[in-house]
Design an enzyme around this catalytic site. Structure first.
Site, mmCIF file in Angstrom:
data_model
loop_
_atom_site.group_PDB
_atom_site.id
_atom_site.type_symbol
_atom_site.label_atom_id
_atom_site.label_comp_id
_atom_site.label_asym_id
_atom_site.label_seq_id
_atom_site.Cartn_x
_atom_site.Cartn_y
_atom_site.Cartn_z
ATOM 1 N N HIS A 62 73.866 29.436 15.880
ATOM 2 C CA HIS A 62 73.466 30.836 15.813
ATOM 3 C C HIS A 62 71.939 30.899 15.946
ATOM 4 O O HIS A 62 71.269 29.869 15.859
ATOM 5 C CB HIS A 62 73.897 31.457 14.480
ATOM 6 C CG HIS A 62 75.330 31.877 14.456
ATOM 7 N ND1 HIS A 62 76.345 31.029 14.071
ATOM 8 C CD2 HIS A 62 75.925 33.052 14.797
ATOM 9 C CE1 HIS A 62 77.509 31.652 14.158
ATOM 10 N NE2 HIS A 62 77.278 32.882 14.592
ATOM 11 N N SER B 166 78.163 38.251 14.410
ATOM 12 C CA SER B 166 77.239 37.415 13.644
ATOM 13 C C SER B 166 75.837 37.381 14.223
ATOM 14 O O SER B 166 74.863 37.181 13.493
ATOM 15 C CB SER B 166 77.793 35.988 13.557
ATOM 16 O OG SER B 166 78.060 35.460 14.850
#
Length: 272
Positions: free
Chosen positions: A253, A44
């Site tokens: 993230h 990711s």
């Protein structure tokens, strides 16, 4: 026409033709040299989770705002191969993503390892809980996985990339720390000072393992921790998202700025 003059004309014409052919070959050679294939491989952190814009693949959270597409767009005559996928583990690189590479691949960046050690488990134990002992116990468990299990998995992933792209420059990319001195913002909700310290320590341990296995594999490595320092989730200019995201896939993230101002400059120092 005298024979001498004829020889001069023929010689001149031959020289002009040869010069033209050489010029054409030089242009073609320059064009070929300028055309490069770049592959952004991994999980990711390579696919683009955190950008809030999965415009290239919803299933993989693949985004045109990730560093791979940005770099390919900025570099002249660079073609992007983009198999990175949110949730990927080292086995996905070995079995699937490395198959996208070839002898024509010039550059490969790879971000992998976080899911192998249980990134999601850390979020469940720490990011959504006020149970500090449970979080710290999970951190200890994940550190144990880093120390005893991750190395062999990284070796296999890096080897598959090198075999898939034997002529490429391969660059592994580590993971940043998420927390600074201030953890009072909504993005750090549920994280105690002890937990933040432990999680940052885990990030350091993970970075050390990735750097070590990269060295053994003979590939280049980027440590992003210093670049992201001062841009933690509660900073005034965060390169990282925390808990307060509309989509859970974007939480914890890199932020859009993390891709463009965090990772991308580090990669371009090597790739140009």
């Amino acid at each position: 026409m005298s024979s001498t003059l004829s020889r001069v004309i023929i010689s001149s014409a031959t020289a002009i033709a040869a010069t033209g052919a050489l010029a054409g070959a030089t242009v073609q050679s320059a064009q070929a040299a300028a055309s490069e294939e770049y592959a952004a491989v991994g999980d990711s952190f390579a696919a683009g989770n955190g950008t809030r814009n999965p415009d290239l693949s919803l299933a993989c959270s693949r985004s045109s705002d990730a560093y791979g597409p940005q770099i390919a767009a900025e570099r002249a005559s660079t073609t992007l191969v983009f198999p990175a996928c949110g949730g990927a583990v080292t086995g996905d690189v070995v079995n699937t993503q490395s198959k996208s590479l070839s002898a024509e691949t010039d550059w490969v960046t790879i971000s992998i390892g976080g899911n192998d050690i249980g990134f999601a488990e850390l979020l469940l134990s720490c990011g959504s809980s006020f149970d500090e002992p449970s979080c710290l116990a999970k951190v200890d468990e994940v550190n144990q996985r880093i120390d005893t299990e991750l190395g062999a998995k990284l070796d296999a992933a890096y080897d598959s990339v090198k075999q898939g792209a034997p002529g490429a420059t391969v660059i592994s990319i580590g993971y940043p720390r998420f927390f600074g001195a201030d953890i009072s913002c909504p993005d750090a909700d549920g994280i105690s000072p002890n937990e933040a310290t432990a999680l940052n320590g885990l990030a350091d341990n993970l970075e050390a393992e990735i750097a070590d296995r990269s060295r053994v594999a003979g590939i280049q490595h980027i440590n992003p921790i210093q670049q992201f320092s001062g841009h933690d989730i509660c900073s005034s200019s965060p390169f990282l998202n925390g808990k307060a995201e509309l989509s859970a896939t974007d939480a914890y993230h890199p932020s859009p700025e993390g891709y463009s101002n965090g990772f991308k400059p580090l990669i371009r120092k090597i790739m140009g």
